[in-house]
Motif scaffolding. Structure first.
Motif, PDB file in Angstrom:
ATOM      1  N   ARG A   1      31.445  37.386  -5.559  1.00  0.00           N
ATOM      2  CA  ARG A   1      31.331  38.847  -5.730  1.00  0.00           C
ATOM      3  C   ARG A   1      32.301  39.377  -6.767  1.00  0.00           C
ATOM      4  O   ARG A   1      32.219  40.525  -7.159  1.00  0.00           O
ATOM      5  N   HIS A   2      33.257  38.543  -7.153  1.00  0.00           N
ATOM      6  CA  HIS A   2      34.276  38.992  -8.105  1.00  0.00           C
ATOM      7  C   HIS A   2      34.006  38.399  -9.482  1.00  0.00           C
ATOM      8  O   HIS A   2      34.261  37.206  -9.701  1.00  0.00           O
ATOM      9  N   PRO A   3      33.527  39.211 -10.432  1.00  0.00           N
ATOM     10  CA  PRO A   3      33.200  38.688 -11.758  1.00  0.00           C
ATOM     11  C   PRO A   3      34.394  38.018 -12.431  1.00  0.00           C
ATOM     12  O   PRO A   3      34.224  37.027 -13.154  1.00  0.00           O
ATOM     13  N   GLU A   4      35.611  38.503 -12.157  1.00  0.00           N
ATOM     14  CA  GLU A   4      36.776  37.911 -12.845  1.00  0.00           C
ATOM     15  C   GLU A   4      37.014  36.466 -12.393  1.00  0.00           C
ATOM     16  O   GLU A   4      37.439  35.623 -13.187  1.00  0.00           O
ATOM     17  N   LYS A   5      36.713  36.178 -11.114  1.00  0.00           N
ATOM     18  CA  LYS A   5      36.852  34.783 -10.646  1.00  0.00           C
ATOM     19  C   LYS A   5      35.812  33.905 -11.342  1.00  0.00           C
ATOM     20  O   LYS A   5      36.094  32.759 -11.712  1.00  0.00           O
ATOM     21  N   LEU A   6      34.617  34.449 -11.506  1.00  0.00           N
ATOM     22  CA  LEU A   6      33.540  33.683 -12.158  1.00  0.00           C
ATOM     23  C   LEU A   6      33.873  33.414 -13.621  1.00  0.00           C
ATOM     24  O   LEU A   6      33.676  32.296 -14.109  1.00  0.00           O
TER      25      LEU A   6
ATOM     26  N   PHE B   1      27.961  26.487  -5.296  1.00  0.00           N
ATOM     27  CA  PHE B   1      28.998  26.952  -4.364  1.00  0.00           C
ATOM     28  C   PHE B   1      28.737  28.410  -4.015  1.00  0.00           C
ATOM     29  O   PHE B   1      28.691  29.264  -4.915  1.00  0.00           O
ATOM     30  N   LEU B   2      28.572  28.677  -2.732  1.00  0.00           N
ATOM     31  CA  LEU B   2      28.449  30.054  -2.261  1.00  0.00           C
ATOM     32  C   LEU B   2      29.871  30.533  -1.960  1.00  0.00           C
ATOM     33  O   LEU B   2      30.470  30.139  -0.957  1.00  0.00           O
ATOM     34  N   GLY B   3      30.424  31.335  -2.849  1.00  0.00           N
ATOM     35  CA  GLY B   3      31.838  31.708  -2.775  1.00  0.00           C
ATOM     36  C   GLY B   3      32.608  30.916  -3.811  1.00  0.00           C
ATOM     37  O   GLY B   3      32.490  29.680  -3.874  1.00  0.00           O
ATOM     38  N   GLY B   4      33.343  31.635  -4.670  1.00  0.00           N
ATOM     39  CA  GLY B   4      34.091  30.970  -5.745  1.00  0.00           C
ATOM     40  C   GLY B   4      35.590  31.203  -5.597  1.00  0.00           C
ATOM     41  O   GLY B   4      36.284  31.445  -6.585  1.00  0.00           O
ATOM     42  N   GLY B   5      36.090  31.132  -4.371  1.00  0.00           N
ATOM     43  CA  GLY B   5      37.517  31.370  -4.107  1.00  0.00           C
ATOM     44  C   GLY B   5      38.356  30.113  -4.311  1.00  0.00           C
ATOM     45  O   GLY B   5      37.978  29.208  -5.066  1.00  0.00           O
ATOM     46  N   ASN B   6      39.486  30.072  -3.605  1.00  0.00           N
ATOM     47  CA  ASN B   6      40.462  28.987  -3.815  1.00  0.00           C
ATOM     48  C   ASN B   6      39.880  27.593  -3.621  1.00  0.00           C
ATOM     49  O   ASN B   6      40.050  26.720  -4.468  1.00  0.00           O
ATOM     50  N   MET B   7      39.200  27.399  -2.489  1.00  0.00           N
ATOM     51  CA  MET B   7      38.724  26.047  -2.193  1.00  0.00           C
ATOM     52  C   MET B   7      37.562  25.659  -3.098  1.00  0.00           C
ATOM     53  O   MET B   7      37.491  24.520  -3.566  1.00  0.00           O
ATOM     54  N   ALA B   8      36.657  26.600  -3.343  1.00  0.00           N
ATOM     55  CA  ALA B   8      35.526  26.294  -4.231  1.00  0.00           C
ATOM     56  C   ALA B   8      36.050  25.958  -5.624  1.00  0.00           C
ATOM     57  O   ALA B   8      35.565  25.034  -6.281  1.00  0.00           O
ATOM     58  N   ARG B   9      37.035  26.707  -6.073  1.00  0.00           N
ATOM     59  CA  ARG B   9      37.624  26.455  -7.393  1.00  0.00           C
ATOM     60  C   ARG B   9      38.206  25.036  -7.459  1.00  0.00           C
ATOM     61  O   ARG B   9      38.028  24.315  -8.439  1.00  0.00           O
TER      62      ARG B   9
END
Ligand SMILES: NC(=O)C1=CN([C@@H]2O[C@H](COP(=O)(O)OP(=O)(O)OC[C@H]3O[C@@H](n4cnc5c(N)ncnc54)[C@H](O)[C@@H]3O)[C@@H](O)[C@H]2O)C=CC1
Ligand SMILES: O=C(O)[C@@H]1CCC=N1
Length: 268
Positions: free
Chosen positions: A34-39, A6-14
């Motif tokens: 780009r956000h380590p906390e999301k990862l 997944f390129l981008g780990g935001g709401n939809m990817a999650r």
């Protein structure tokens, strides 16, 4: 089993990665953000493999899901192009960027499109899916596996169908939440506590949706079942019909479609 990134780990990817992690080995699901906390949260919650930078791992992906916001898509794809697995394919979930445009940004890489919605976060998504004719059957099957892990998948005959999915189930949860806010407000205005007003509005929509799904009856029949002759519901519906709720929804969907057309033109 295939490798998906997944390129981008935001709401939809999650939502999609979380659903998928229950159906395939989670280490085969890669996410970059780009956000380590999301990862960190994605890794902790689902056991997926997370990356703070692009690298050799991208070359091993059978399917890359493009899950950044439309405005940031072109810039996000630039450094990816040279890393793409020549045997793989891409699946975009971005609204308003046509497959042909994405394909150009990706140096001719095959691109499928999907339009999920936020109920995918709880496995109740409704996703439209479209693949161009020249996509391999393996890639189509992999894309459908990813999407089906988060709910229902409806295949579209052509790419224009994706726009309509965007304007109905894509944006639609927001239409329903707006209705719920209005119903909740009608309760609090009449003295209900915020908790009670919220519970009543939520129970109304949840119960109606489950009843509609389980009974399979037309919505009009279900409405008639609630509406006693000369009763309270009839009076309330008179008000809604006087405001022409059909016309309002039609205009709302048309406005979403118009915005999609504007976005498509911007990205061409
Ligand atoms: N939210 C919704 O209801 C729906 C959204 N979509 C589409 O899904 C896509 C993602 O939307 P959301 O998940 O809501 O957005 P979001 O903002 O929650 O997620 C996007 C993520 O991409 C990351 N990102 C941005 N540029 C990046 C880069 N160059 N490399 C790595 N990561 C990068 C951001 O840090 C962010 O976490 C959008 O294209 C949107 O059109 C589609 C259907 C429904
Ligand atoms: O509002 C948007 O642009 C995205 C697409 C569908 C739902 N949210």
């Amino acid at each position: 089993m295939f490798e998906v990134g997944f390129l981008g780990g935001g709401n939809m990817a999650r939502a999609l990665a979380g659903g998928l992690a229950k159906k395939m080995p989670p280490e085969k699901i890669h996410v970059i953000d780009r956000h380590p906390e999301k990862l960190e949260k994605l890794a902790a919650d689902f056991g997926v493999t997370v990356h703070e930078a692009l690298g050799e791992w991208v070359t091993k992906l059978d399917l890359i899901v493009l899950a950044v916001k439309p405005q940031g898509m072109k810039a996000a794809l630039e450094p990816v192009v040279s890393l793409l697995n020549p045997k793989g394919a891409a699946l975009s979930i971005a609204a308003g960027i046509e497959a042909q445009v994405l394909r150009g940004w990706l140096g001719g890489y095959p691109v499928m499109r999907a339009m999920p919605n936020t109920p995918a976060m709880v496995g109740c998504g409704t996703t439209g899916f479209w693949a161009p004719a020249d996509i391999s059957s393996d890639a189509v099957a992999q894309a459908k596996t990813v999407l089906a892990a988060a709910g229902d998948v409806v295949e579209m005959d052509d790419e224009a169908g994706i726009d309509l999915v965007g304007a109905i189930p894509g944006s639609g949860p927001a239409y329903v939440f707006r209705f719920m806010e209005a119903l909740e407000r009608a309760g609090t205005r009449r003295g209900l506590s915020p908790e009670a007003a919220k519970a009543l509005a939520l129970g109304t929509v949840y119960g109606a949706a489950v009843l509609a799904r389980e009974s399979g009856e037309p919505f009009s029949r279900l409405r008639e079942n609630v509406t006693s002759k000369g009763g309270t519901t009839a009076k309330a519906l008179e008000v809604m019909n006087a405001r022409d709720i059909d016309e309002m929804m039609d205009e709302a969907v048309e406005a979403a479609l118009k915005r999609t057309a504007e976005m498509k033109a911007l990205f061409r």
